[in-house]
Design a protein around this motif. Structure first.
Motif, mmCIF file in Angstrom:
data_model
loop_
_atom_site.group_PDB
_atom_site.id
_atom_site.type_symbol
_atom_site.label_atom_id
_atom_site.label_comp_id
_atom_site.label_asym_id
_atom_site.label_seq_id
_atom_site.Cartn_x
_atom_site.Cartn_y
_atom_site.Cartn_z
ATOM 1 N N ASP A 165 0.821 -1.216 0.000
ATOM 2 C CA ASP A 165 0.000 0.000 0.000
ATOM 3 C C ASP A 165 0.852 1.262 0.000
ATOM 4 O O ASP A 165 0.468 2.279 -0.577
ATOM 5 C CB ASP A 165 -0.938 -0.007 1.209
ATOM 6 N N ASN A 166 2.009 1.193 0.648
ATOM 7 C CA ASN A 166 2.882 2.364 0.736
ATOM 8 C C ASN A 166 3.292 2.898 -0.637
ATOM 9 O O ASN A 166 3.555 4.087 -0.786
ATOM 10 C CB ASN A 166 4.153 2.033 1.534
ATOM 11 N N GLU A 167 3.347 1.995 -1.612
ATOM 12 C CA GLU A 167 3.798 2.413 -2.933
ATOM 13 C C GLU A 167 2.754 3.261 -3.666
ATOM 14 O O GLU A 167 3.093 4.192 -4.371
ATOM 15 C CB GLU A 167 4.145 1.177 -3.783
ATOM 16 N N THR A 168 1.480 2.914 -3.458
ATOM 17 C CA THR A 168 0.445 3.591 -4.227
ATOM 18 C C THR A 168 -0.679 4.188 -3.386
ATOM 19 O O THR A 168 -1.438 5.025 -3.865
ATOM 20 C CB THR A 168 -0.204 2.606 -5.226
ATOM 21 N N ASN A 169 -0.774 3.736 -2.126
ATOM 22 C CA ASN A 169 -1.852 4.166 -1.225
ATOM 23 C C ASN A 169 -3.243 3.919 -1.798
ATOM 24 O O ASN A 169 -4.155 4.711 -1.576
ATOM 25 C CB ASN A 169 -1.712 5.657 -0.881
ATOM 26 N N GLU A 170 -3.401 2.831 -2.529
ATOM 27 C CA GLU A 170 -4.703 2.626 -3.165
ATOM 28 C C GLU A 170 -5.491 1.463 -2.564
ATOM 29 O O GLU A 170 -6.552 1.130 -3.056
ATOM 30 C CB GLU A 170 -4.540 2.448 -4.685
ATOM 31 N N TYR A 171 -4.957 0.857 -1.509
ATOM 32 C CA TYR A 171 -5.650 -0.303 -0.944
ATOM 33 C C TYR A 171 -6.276 -0.039 0.425
ATOM 34 O O TYR A 171 -7.460 -0.273 0.623
ATOM 35 C CB TYR A 171 -4.683 -1.488 -0.802
ATOM 36 N N ILE A 172 -5.469 0.437 1.358
ATOM 37 C CA ILE A 172 -5.904 0.481 2.757
ATOM 38 C C ILE A 172 -6.803 1.681 3.054
ATOM 39 O O ILE A 172 -6.489 2.810 2.699
ATOM 40 C CB ILE A 172 -4.685 0.503 3.708
#
Lengths: 74, 76
Positions: free
Chosen positions: B24-31
């Protein structure tokens, strides 16, 4: 190698996912407690944290009705 | 005011959870929300993508861990 593949399979199966709704930002702990307990009792509460006052429910309809009836009562 | 946020509850080991956080840290699109050691809430339309991504990471990571534990046993 087969053991490793088994390990990977175990790892991916260890994730369980459930769709639903996270209830948060309750005005009072009392209100949170009543709604979370209700969700627990009807078996739709999948996770709760009493300290943070948030919980996750797998269904929302009955909880909505319950919250409406609570508001009327108050 | 109370809010009900739609999403998917993920339950997993802390080790798996830390991998998900890395993804998630790479794109912030999940959490959507980090709940506790073993629980996360993620966007419901991202579950399939996350599982694929996670499987890929596990394939990359597990052999390394196994190698390390093997070498430990050999030395001692």
């Amino acid at each position: 190698v087969i053991d490793q593949i088994r390990l990977w399979q175990l790892d991916t199966e260890r994730i369980s996912t459930r769709d639903g709704y996270l209830f948060k930002d309750f005005d009072e702990y009392k209100e949170y407690k009543a709604v979370a307990d209700f969700a627990d009792n009807i078996g739709v509460c999948a996770w709760r944290n009493d300290k943070k006052g948030i919980f996750f429910a797998t269904k929302i309809e009955q909880i909505k009705d319950f919250m409406k009836s609570q508001k009327k009562a108050n | 005011m109370v809010r009900a946020v739609k999403g998917t509850l993920v339950e997993c080991d802390p080790s798996i959870k830390s991998i998900i956080i890395n993804i998630d840290n790479e794109t912030n699109e999940y959490i959507v929300e980090d709940l506790d050691e073993t629980h996360l809430m993620i966007k419901d339309n991202m579950v399939a993508k996350l599982k694929t991504e996670l499987e890929q990471r596990l394939k990359e990571n597990v052999p390394d861990v196994e190698d390390e534990s093997d070498s430990d046993q050999d030395v001692k």
